[in-house]
Write an enzyme that holds these catalytic residues in place. Structure first.
Site, short mmCIF file in Angstrom:
data_model
loop_
_atom_site.label_atom_id
_atom_site.label_comp_id
_atom_site.label_asym_id
_atom_site.label_seq_id
_atom_site.Cartn_x
_atom_site.Cartn_y
_atom_site.Cartn_z
N ASP A 65 -89.63 88.87 -36.47
CA ASP A 65 -90.41 87.95 -37.29
C ASP A 65 -89.41 86.98 -37.94
O ASP A 65 -88.23 86.95 -37.59
CB ASP A 65 -91.29 88.71 -38.30
CG ASP A 65 -90.50 89.35 -39.44
OD1 ASP A 65 -89.24 89.30 -39.41
OD2 ASP A 65 -91.13 89.90 -40.36
N CYS A 99 -87.07 92.82 -38.14
CA CYS A 99 -87.83 92.14 -39.19
C CYS A 99 -86.92 92.12 -40.42
O CYS A 99 -85.71 92.34 -40.29
CB CYS A 99 -89.19 92.79 -39.45
SG CYS A 99 -89.15 94.52 -39.93
N GLY A 100 -87.47 91.84 -41.59
CA GLY A 100 -86.60 91.75 -42.75
C GLY A 100 -85.85 93.03 -43.03
O GLY A 100 -84.62 93.06 -43.17
N THR A 101 -86.61 94.13 -43.09
CA THR A 101 -86.00 95.44 -43.35
C THR A 101 -85.88 96.30 -42.11
O THR A 101 -85.14 97.28 -42.12
CB THR A 101 -86.87 96.23 -44.35
OG1 THR A 101 -88.18 96.38 -43.76
CG2 THR A 101 -86.98 95.50 -45.69
N HIS A 113 -79.10 111.64 -29.09
CA HIS A 113 -79.97 112.74 -29.51
C HIS A 113 -81.45 112.44 -29.36
O HIS A 113 -82.23 113.34 -29.06
CB HIS A 113 -79.70 113.09 -30.98
CG HIS A 113 -78.39 113.80 -31.19
ND1 HIS A 113 -78.05 114.42 -32.38
CD2 HIS A 113 -77.32 113.95 -30.37
CE1 HIS A 113 -76.83 114.95 -32.27
NE2 HIS A 113 -76.37 114.67 -31.07
N HIS A 156 -81.73 118.52 -27.09
CA HIS A 156 -82.38 117.28 -27.53
C HIS A 156 -83.60 116.96 -26.66
O HIS A 156 -84.60 116.45 -27.15
CB HIS A 156 -81.37 116.13 -27.50
CG HIS A 156 -80.14 116.42 -28.29
ND1 HIS A 156 -80.17 116.62 -29.65
CD2 HIS A 156 -78.85 116.59 -27.90
CE1 HIS A 156 -78.95 116.88 -30.09
NE2 HIS A 156 -78.12 116.88 -29.04
C1 RB5 Z 1 -91.54 89.77 -44.26
O1 RB5 Z 1 -91.42 89.17 -45.50
C2 RB5 Z 1 -91.14 91.25 -44.34
O2 RB5 Z 1 -92.10 91.96 -45.02
C3 RB5 Z 1 -90.93 91.79 -42.95
O3 RB5 Z 1 -89.93 91.06 -42.31
C4 RB5 Z 1 -90.49 93.24 -42.86
O4 RB5 Z 1 -89.39 93.47 -43.67
C5 RB5 Z 1 -91.53 94.26 -43.02
O5 RB5 Z 1 -91.30 95.46 -42.91
#
Ligand code: RB5
Length: 150
Positions: free
Chosen positions: A8, A65-67, A98, A133
């Site tokens: 994203d 994605c962001g996280t 694993h 595993h």
């Molecule tokens: C987008 O702002 C953020 O929520 C998305 O990239 C992600 O981190 C969601 O888990």
């Protein structure tokens, strides 16, 4: 390896770097988006990669994605997908050795490009160790069969 990648907006810049990096390692990459830093919802992009892995159209996937959390949640909804959110070269290597992870996930706002490239390299070059595993992955498959309908 044939790999599908998507992100994203939170992972766009890192995804762009990793597409070049993975191709540079000699792998074929299908870049499934997103195409810029404009805000976009991650579930559809995660689905695009996870479906290809789940149906065997590609051998592996990389999602950002962001996280990394949202993409991990999405990808692990698909039968046969083992998506691993990694933040360290050690966990990236163990994700293959694993867990035989077929999707690598990371957070574009969590890790820098240097670490991200080394995590991808570790995951691509590691080999599943099988043995105990494999038994554990078979247990996960049994859970999946019991709980996923359709
Ligand atoms: C987008 O702002 C953020 O929520 C998305 O990239 C992600 O981190 C969601 O888990």
């Amino acid at each position: 390896m044939l790999t599908a990648m998507a992100s994203d907006h939170g992972g766009f810049r890192l995804k762009e770097e990793l597409v070049v990096f993975v191709r540079g390692l000699g792998h074929e990459v299908q870049d499934l988006g997103c195409l810029d830093e404009g805000s976009v919802d991650y579930p559809g992009l995660g689905q695009a990669v996870a479906e290809k892995v789940s149906t065997g159209q590609v051998e592996g996937g990389i999602l950002i994605c962001g996280t990394g959390i949202g993409m991990s949640i999405v990808a692990n909804k698909f039968p046969g997908v083992r998506a691993a959110l990694v933040n360290h070269v050690y966990t990236a290597r163990l994700a293959k050795e694993h867990n035989n992870a077929n999707v690598l996930v990371m957070g574009g706002r969590v890790v820098g490009p240097g670490l991200a490239c080394e995590m991808v390299r570790a995951w691509l070059t590691a080999e599943f160790q099988g043995g105990r595993h494999l038994r554990r992955l078979q247990q996960i498959e049994a859970i999946e069969r019991r709980n996923f309908k359709g």
